[in-house]
Design a protein around this motif. Structure first.
Motif, PDB file in Angstrom:
ATOM      1  N   GLY A  48       0.810  -1.220   0.000  1.00 33.68           N
ATOM      2  CA  GLY A  48       0.000   0.000   0.000  1.00 33.68           C
ATOM      3  C   GLY A  48       0.841   1.267   0.000  1.00 33.68           C
ATOM      4  N   VAL A  49       1.870   1.299   0.828  1.00 31.72           N
ATOM      5  CA  VAL A  49       2.747   2.475   0.877  1.00 31.72           C
ATOM      6  C   VAL A  49       3.502   2.622  -0.442  1.00 31.72           C
ATOM      7  CG1 VAL A  49       4.805   3.453   1.997  1.00 31.72           C
ATOM      8  CG2 VAL A  49       2.931   2.556   3.386  1.00 31.72           C
ATOM      9  N   ALA A  50       3.932   1.502  -1.023  1.00 33.06           N
ATOM     10  CA  ALA A  50       4.623   1.571  -2.320  1.00 33.06           C
ATOM     11  C   ALA A  50       3.695   2.146  -3.387  1.00 33.06           C
ATOM     12  CB  ALA A  50       5.124   0.188  -2.728  1.00 33.06           C
ATOM     13  N   LEU A  51       2.428   1.728  -3.388  1.00 29.96           N
ATOM     14  CA  LEU A  51       1.464   2.253  -4.362  1.00 29.96           C
ATOM     15  C   LEU A  51       1.242   3.749  -4.163  1.00 29.96           C
ATOM     16  CD1 LEU A  51      -1.229  -0.577  -4.294  1.00 29.96           C
ATOM     17  CD2 LEU A  51       0.301  -0.017  -6.193  1.00 29.96           C
ATOM     18  N   LEU A  52       0.952   4.144  -2.926  1.00 28.54           N
ATOM     19  CA  LEU A  52       0.680   5.556  -2.643  1.00 28.54           C
ATOM     20  C   LEU A  52       1.886   6.434  -2.953  1.00 28.54           C
ATOM     21  CD1 LEU A  52      -1.290   5.275   0.728  1.00 28.54           C
ATOM     22  CD2 LEU A  52      -2.200   5.963  -1.511  1.00 28.54           C
ATOM     23  N   LEU A  53       3.049   5.993  -2.511  1.00 30.52           N
ATOM     24  CA  LEU A  53       4.254   6.789  -2.734  1.00 30.52           C
ATOM     25  C   LEU A  53       4.583   6.877  -4.219  1.00 30.52           C
ATOM     26  CD1 LEU A  53       6.233   8.402  -1.114  1.00 30.52           C
ATOM     27  CD2 LEU A  53       7.577   6.347  -0.759  1.00 30.52           C
ATOM     28  N   GLY A  54       4.418   5.777  -4.948  1.00 27.65           N
ATOM     29  CA  GLY A  54       4.636   5.809  -6.393  1.00 27.65           C
ATOM     30  C   GLY A  54       3.691   6.787  -7.073  1.00 27.65           C
ATOM     31  N   ASP A  55       2.421   6.798  -6.636  1.00 23.73           N
ATOM     32  CA  ASP A  55       1.453   7.741  -7.206  1.00 23.73           C
ATOM     33  C   ASP A  55       1.813   9.177  -6.880  1.00 23.73           C
ATOM     34  OD1 ASP A  55      -0.001   5.688  -8.331  1.00 23.73           O
ATOM     35  OD2 ASP A  55      -1.610   5.733  -6.839  1.00 23.73           O
ATOM     36  N   ARG A  56       2.242   9.441  -5.657  1.00 24.20           N
ATOM     37  CA  ARG A  56       2.625  10.803  -5.264  1.00 24.20           C
ATOM     38  C   ARG A  56       3.840  11.277  -6.067  1.00 24.20           C
ATOM     39  NH1 ARG A  56      -1.787  12.385  -2.894  1.00 24.20           N
ATOM     40  NH2 ARG A  56      -2.199  11.572  -0.843  1.00 24.20           N
ATOM     41  N   ILE A  57       4.796  10.390  -6.258  1.00 21.20           N
ATOM     42  CA  ILE A  57       5.992  10.753  -7.021  1.00 21.20           C
ATOM     43  C   ILE A  57       5.626  11.007  -8.478  1.00 21.20           C
ATOM     44  CG2 ILE A  57       8.215   9.877  -7.861  1.00 21.20           C
ATOM     45  CD1 ILE A  57       8.467   8.438  -5.098  1.00 21.20           C
ATOM     46  N   ALA A  58       4.790  10.137  -9.053  1.00 22.83           N
ATOM     47  CA  ALA A  58       4.359  10.315 -10.445  1.00 22.83           C
ATOM     48  C   ALA A  58       3.557  11.599 -10.613  1.00 22.83           C
ATOM     49  CB  ALA A  58       3.531   9.112 -10.893  1.00 22.83           C
ATOM     50  N   ALA A  59       2.735  11.953  -9.626  1.00 24.48           N
ATOM     51  CA  ALA A  59       1.933  13.184  -9.702  1.00 24.48           C
ATOM     52  C   ALA A  59       2.817  14.421  -9.710  1.00 24.48           C
ATOM     53  CB  ALA A  59       0.953  13.245  -8.533  1.00 24.48           C
ATOM     54  N   SER A  60       4.051  14.273  -9.267  1.00 22.15           N
ATOM     55  CA  SER A  60       4.993  15.390  -9.265  1.00 22.15           C
ATOM     56  C   SER A  60       5.732  15.525 -10.588  1.00 22.15           C
ATOM     57  CB  SER A  60       6.000  15.211  -8.131  1.00 22.15           C
ATOM     58  OG  SER A  60       5.338  15.206  -6.899  1.00 22.15           O
TER      59      SER A  60
ATOM     60  N   ALA B 204       7.123  14.435  -0.176  1.00 20.79           N
ATOM     61  CA  ALA B 204       7.635  15.808  -0.158  1.00 20.79           C
ATOM     62  C   ALA B 204       9.130  15.840   0.161  1.00 20.79           C
ATOM     63  CB  ALA B 204       6.857  16.645   0.852  1.00 20.79           C
ATOM     64  N   GLY B 205       9.609  14.878   0.931  1.00 20.58           N
ATOM     65  CA  GLY B 205      11.030  14.817   1.243  1.00 20.58           C
ATOM     66  C   GLY B 205      11.862  14.159   0.156  1.00 20.58           C
ATOM     67  N   LEU B 206      11.207  13.427  -0.736  1.00 23.64           N
ATOM     68  CA  LEU B 206      11.932  12.695  -1.775  1.00 23.64           C
ATOM     69  C   LEU B 206      11.978  13.399  -3.122  1.00 23.64           C
ATOM     70  CD1 LEU B 206      10.579   9.059  -1.214  1.00 23.64           C
ATOM     71  CD2 LEU B 206      12.767  10.002  -0.445  1.00 23.64           C
ATOM     72  N   VAL B 207      10.971  14.218  -3.412  1.00 19.30           N
ATOM     73  CA  VAL B 207      10.806  14.787  -4.748  1.00 19.30           C
ATOM     74  C   VAL B 207      10.913  16.300  -4.675  1.00 19.30           C
ATOM     75  CG1 VAL B 207       9.278  14.918  -6.750  1.00 19.30           C
ATOM     76  CG2 VAL B 207       9.285  12.874  -5.341  1.00 19.30           C
ATOM     77  N   GLU B 208      11.573  16.872  -5.678  1.00 23.13           N
ATOM     78  CA  GLU B 208      11.764  18.324  -5.721  1.00 23.13           C
ATOM     79  C   GLU B 208      10.452  19.088  -5.676  1.00 23.13           C
ATOM     80  OE1 GLU B 208      14.068  18.941  -9.240  1.00 23.13           O
ATOM     81  OE2 GLU B 208      15.938  18.527  -8.211  1.00 23.13           O
ATOM     82  N   SER B 209       9.430  18.590  -6.358  1.00 24.53           N
ATOM     83  CA  SER B 209       8.181  19.341  -6.447  1.00 24.53           C
ATOM     84  C   SER B 209       6.978  18.462  -6.125  1.00 24.53           C
ATOM     85  CB  SER B 209       8.027  19.934  -7.845  1.00 24.53           C
ATOM     86  OG  SER B 209       8.022  18.880  -8.798  1.00 24.53           O
ATOM     87  N   ALA B 210       6.997  17.802  -4.974  1.00 28.87           N
ATOM     88  CA  ALA B 210       5.883  16.930  -4.593  1.00 28.87           C
ATOM     89  C   ALA B 210       4.602  17.743  -4.515  1.00 28.87           C
ATOM     90  CB  ALA B 210       6.167  16.258  -3.257  1.00 28.87           C
ATOM     91  N   SER B 211       3.553  17.215  -5.109  1.00 28.55           N
ATOM     92  CA  SER B 211       2.289  17.934  -5.176  1.00 28.55           C
ATOM     93  C   SER B 211       1.172  17.108  -4.567  1.00 28.55           C
ATOM     94  CB  SER B 211       1.955  18.256  -6.635  1.00 28.55           C
ATOM     95  OG  SER B 211       0.656  18.743  -6.740  1.00 28.55           O
ATOM     96  N   ASP B 212       0.538  17.620  -3.531  1.00 27.19           N
ATOM     97  CA  ASP B 212      -0.610  16.963  -2.921  1.00 27.19           C
ATOM     98  C   ASP B 212      -1.868  17.183  -3.729  1.00 27.19           C
ATOM     99  OD1 ASP B 212      -0.137  15.393  -0.799  1.00 27.19           O
ATOM    100  OD2 ASP B 212      -0.652  16.863   0.736  1.00 27.19           O
ATOM    101  N   ASN B 213      -1.968  18.301  -4.412  1.00 24.30           N
ATOM    102  CA  ASN B 213      -3.190  18.643  -5.120  1.00 24.30           C
ATOM    103  C   ASN B 213      -3.371  17.856  -6.405  1.00 24.30           C
ATOM    104  OD1 ASN B 213      -3.645  20.518  -3.123  1.00 24.30           O
ATOM    105  ND2 ASN B 213      -2.625  22.156  -4.234  1.00 24.30           N
ATOM    106  N   ALA B 214      -2.302  17.340  -6.975  1.00 22.43           N
ATOM    107  CA  ALA B 214      -2.384  16.672  -8.267  1.00 22.43           C
ATOM    108  C   ALA B 214      -2.940  15.257  -8.160  1.00 22.43           C
ATOM    109  CB  ALA B 214      -1.006  16.633  -8.919  1.00 22.43           C
ATOM    110  N   LEU B 215      -3.124  14.737  -6.958  1.00 23.35           N
ATOM    111  CA  LEU B 215      -3.529  13.353  -6.786  1.00 23.35           C
ATOM    112  C   LEU B 215      -4.717  13.266  -5.856  1.00 23.35           C
ATOM    113  CD1 LEU B 215      -2.569  10.427  -7.462  1.00 23.35           C
ATOM    114  CD2 LEU B 215      -1.377  10.487  -5.288  1.00 23.35           C
TER     115      LEU B 215
END
Length: 191
Positions: A50-62, A152-163
C-alpha cells in the motif's frame, strides 16, 4: 598488507555516497519497492504494498517518471524473485536495472507506541548515491498524509493537489490486500 588495503578500498567503493539534497528530480525514472515490515506485524503486511502504491502515485503526480506496479511485478517474475519478499539491496538494484530505473525507493514500516512510522530512502543507480532516511510518524489512520510527507522529502516538487485520495482507508486496504493475496479466490474476496 596489500590485500588488506585492496579489501578496505573495495568496501569504501561499494558503499553508496550519501546525498545532501532532494534525491528525486527531473530526468529520473523511479521505482518504489514494497516496504519492509521488520517487526513482522501482521496488520502492517498489506501496508508494505500500500505504501509503495501511494508513494509511487505521489511521485508520479509530481512529474517524475515512475515504474508501475505491473512493470515491477513483471521484473520480479523475470528475475525469479517472490513478489511479496523483502529484497536485499543487491536484489533491489537488480530489479531497478531490469526496469530501466535510475532511482530506487525503499523503506520500512514500524509501529512505535501505537504510531505508524514510515521511513524511506533512495538509491540512485545513475550516480551510486544513497539518500538520507526520511521518516514520517502518525496514527495508522493517517497513512495518506504520512506518504505525502515522505514524498515531499523525496521529490523536488511533490504535489498533494495533483492526486486524489482513495475513497477511504478501509477501501484502500481491501484493494491492496486483494493485490497481494496469495490465491485468486482470496483476492476476489477482497475485491
Amino acid at each position: 598488507m596489500t590485500i588488506r588495503l585492496v579489501l578496505a578500498a573495495s568496501l569504501v567503493v561499494a558503499q553508496p555516497t550519501p546525498m545532501a539534497s532532494v534525491p528525486i528530480g527531473a530526468g529520473v525514472v523511479a521505482i518504489v519497492l514494497p516496504f519492509e515490515n521488520p517487526q513482522a506485524i501482521s496488520r502492517l503486511h498489506w501496508m508494505r504494498e500500500g505504501v509503495a502504491l501511494l508513494l509511487g502515485d505521489r511521485i508520479a503526480a509530481s512529474g517524475v517518471e515512475t515504474v508501475t506496479r505491473d512493470e515491477r511485478v513483471l521484473a520480479y517474475e523475470r528475475l525469479q524473485l517472490p513478489v511479496t519478499a523483502a529484497l536485499s539491496r543487491a536484489s533491489a538494484i537488480e530489479v531497478g536495472h531490469a526496469v530501466g530505473a535510475s532511482a530506487i525507493v525503499t523503506g520500512r514500516l514500524a509501529l512505535e507506541d501505537d504510531q505508524l512510522v514510515i521511513s524511506a530512502r533512495v538509491v540512485r543507480l545513475d550516480n551510486g548515491r544513497l539518500s538520507s532516511e526520511i521518516s514520517a510518524r502518525g496514527a495508522p489512520g493517517e497513512l495518506f498524509e504520512l506518504t505525502s510527507r515522505i514524498a515531499a522529502g523525496l521529490v523536488e516538487s511533490a504535489s498533494d493537489n495533483a492526486l486524489q485520495r482513495p475513497p477511504s482507508l478501509a477501501a484502500f486496504e481491501l484493494f491492496t490486500r486483494g493485490l497481494v493475496a496469495e490465491t485468486s479466490a482470496a483476492a476476489q474476496g477482497y475485491f
